[in-house]
Motif scaffolding. Structure first.
Motif, PDB file in Angstrom:
ATOM      1  N   GLN A   1       9.650   0.809   8.499  1.00  0.00           N
ATOM      2  CA  GLN A   1       9.800   0.587   7.295  1.00  0.00           C
ATOM      3  C   GLN A   1       9.767   1.943   6.359  1.00  0.00           C
ATOM      4  O   GLN A   1      10.683   2.068   5.919  1.00  0.00           O
TER       5      GLN A   1
ATOM      6  N   LEU B   1      12.230  -4.228   3.229  1.00  0.00           N
ATOM      7  CA  LEU B   1      10.906  -3.507   2.676  1.00  0.00           C
ATOM      8  C   LEU B   1      11.148  -2.182   2.757  1.00  0.00           C
ATOM      9  O   LEU B   1      10.666  -1.567   1.556  1.00  0.00           O
TER      10      LEU B   1
ATOM     11  N   ALA C   1      13.089  -1.867  -0.396  1.00  0.00           N
ATOM     12  CA  ALA C   1      12.149  -1.847  -1.918  1.00  0.00           C
ATOM     13  C   ALA C   1      11.296  -0.632  -2.061  1.00  0.00           C
ATOM     14  O   ALA C   1      11.174  -0.250  -3.041  1.00  0.00           O
ATOM     15  N   ASP C   2      10.816  -0.222  -0.757  1.00  0.00           N
ATOM     16  CA  ASP C   2      10.149   1.131  -1.140  1.00  0.00           C
ATOM     17  C   ASP C   2      10.982   2.390  -1.371  1.00  0.00           C
ATOM     18  O   ASP C   2      10.484   3.284  -2.216  1.00  0.00           O
TER      19      ASP C   2
ATOM     20  N   GLU D   1       6.121 -10.730   1.803  1.00  0.00           N
ATOM     21  CA  GLU D   1       6.263  -9.258   1.712  1.00  0.00           C
ATOM     22  C   GLU D   1       7.231  -9.027   0.901  1.00  0.00           C
ATOM     23  O   GLU D   1       7.048  -7.873   0.011  1.00  0.00           O
TER      24      GLU D   1
ATOM     25  N   LYS E   1       7.280  -6.996  -2.799  1.00  0.00           N
ATOM     26  CA  LYS E   1       7.640  -5.996  -3.427  1.00  0.00           C
ATOM     27  C   LYS E   1       8.638  -6.129  -4.561  1.00  0.00           C
ATOM     28  O   LYS E   1       8.885  -5.053  -5.082  1.00  0.00           O
TER      29      LYS E   1
ATOM     30  N   THR F   1       7.198  -4.389  -7.798  1.00  0.00           N
ATOM     31  CA  THR F   1       7.069  -2.792  -7.795  1.00  0.00           C
ATOM     32  C   THR F   1       8.654  -2.409  -7.863  1.00  0.00           C
ATOM     33  O   THR F   1       8.686  -1.472  -8.625  1.00  0.00           O
TER      34      THR F   1
END
Length: 290
Positions: free
Chosen positions: A126, A189, A192-193, A238, A242, A245
C-alpha cells in the motif's frame, strides 16, 4: 462443599486420579520413530518453516514501507525545489531500491499462495502504491493504473550462477522471472492514502505562490472521491473506512480553492499558506467535535 471439590475448594481434574509415575512411564514408552510421531514432526517442521517465512516477509514489508515514506517526503520538495528534475531522478532511484525489496518478497513467495501471506506484505504494498502514484501524478497529472504498477513488478534473474547450473537443457536460455501482483484492495487503499499527500501538496504549492495547482488537485480529488463513492459499502471494510479520510482531504483542498477564489486578491501570497493551515486546523477541530 460438593464431593468433587477438595478441601481447598478447588475442583479436581480428571487426570489427578492417576499417579504421576504412571504418566511418566507412558511418556517414556512413546516410540519416537512411530508413524504418528513422524507425522507430527513433519507438521512441526512445516509450521516452523511457514512461520519463519512470514516473519521474513513482515521485515521486508517494513523496509518497503520505510523506503516508500522517504520517497514521498522527497517528492514533497518538488514544489519548492529550483530543479524538479533532480528530485524526480532521485525519487526514481529510491523506488528502484524499493522494487529490489519487492523482488525479494516475490522470491519468498515462489510456490506459495500469496493470500496466505497477504497480511504480512499488504502494508508495504500500500505504501509503495502511494509513493509510485504520487510520483506519477507529479509527472503526468493523472492517476497510474494497477496494470502499470504490476508491469513494474516483473523481475528477471541477474545472477549468472543460476544459468550455469542448468546444464541439462542448453537451448533453454530464458532467464528466470518473478512477479508480484498488487491486489485491487491494496491499490485502492494506496490511492486513498495518496489523497492525503495531494492535500499537503496543495498547501505547500500555495505557499510557494502556485495558484493553479490547488484547482487541478481539487478536480482530481473530486474524481477519485466519485470513484470511491461508487464502491460504497459493497467493497472491503478497509476501503469504506478510508473514504472518510478521503472526504476530509477533499474538503481541505476545496476550502483552499474557495479562499483563493474569493479572498485571493486580498491576502498576500506569502500569507496564504498560513491562512490555509489555520483553516485546516479549524476543520479538524470541528470534525472532532461532531
Amino acid at each position: 462443599m460438593s464431593g468433587k471439590e477438595g478441601s481447598g475448594g478447588f475442583r479436581k481434574r480428571k487426570h489427578d486420579n492417576f499417579p504421576h509415575g504412571q504418566r511418566r512411564e507412558e511418556k517414556e514408552n512413546v516410540n519416537p520413530s512411530s508413524a504418528l510421531m513422524t507425522s507430527f514432526k513433519s507438521f512441526q517442521l512445516e509450521l516452523d518453516t511457514r512461520h519463519d517465512k512470514y516473519e521474513r516477509l513482515v521485515k521486508l514489508s517494513r523496509d518497503i514501507t520505510i523506503e516508500s515514506k522517504r520517497t514521498i517526503f522527497l517528492l514533497h520538495r518538488f514544489a519548492s525545489a529550483p530543479n524538479g528534475e533532480e528530485i524526480l531522478n532521485e525519487s526514481e532511484v529510491k523506488l528502484d531500491a524499493v522494487r529490489r525489496k519487492i523482488k525479494q518478497v516475490a522470491q519468498e513467495l515462489i510456490g506459495e499462495d500469496m493470500y496466505q501471506f497477504h497480511r504480512a506484505i499488504s502494508p508495504g504494498l500500500q505504501e509503495y502504491v502511494e509513493a509510485v502514484s504520487f510520483q506519477y501524478f507529479i509527472k503526468t497529472r493523472s492517476l497510474i493504473s494497477v496494470e502499470e504498477i504490476n508491469k513494474q513488478l516483473i523481475f528477471t534473474a541477474e545472477d549468472r550462477e543460476e544459468t550455469t547450473n542448468t546444464t541439462s537443457n542448453c537451448n533453454d536460455k530464458q532467464p528466470h522471472t518473478w512477479s508480484l501482483k498488487v491486489t485491487p484492495v491494496d491499490y485502492l487503499l494506496g490511492v486513498a492514502d495518496l489523497t492525503g499527500e495531494l492535500m499537503r501538496l496543495c498547501i505547500s504549492s500555495v505557499g510557494n505562490g502556485d495558484i493553479d495547482t490547488p484547482f487541478e488537485l481539487s478536480q482530481f480529488l473530486r474524481q477519485i472521491y466519485d470513484g470511491f463513492t461508487f464502491i460504497g459499502n459493497t467493497g472491503p471494510y478497509e476501503v469504506s473506512k478510508k473514504l472518510y479520510t478521503l472526504k476530509q482531504s477533499l474538503a481541505k483542498v476545496e476550502n483552499a480553492c474557495y479562499t483563493l477564489k474569493v479572498r485571493g486578491s486580498e491576502i498576500p501570497k506569502h500569507m496564504l499558506a498560513d491562512v490555509f493551515s489555520t483553516k485546516t486546523e479549524l476543520i479538524d477541530q470541528e470534525e472532532g467535535l461532531s
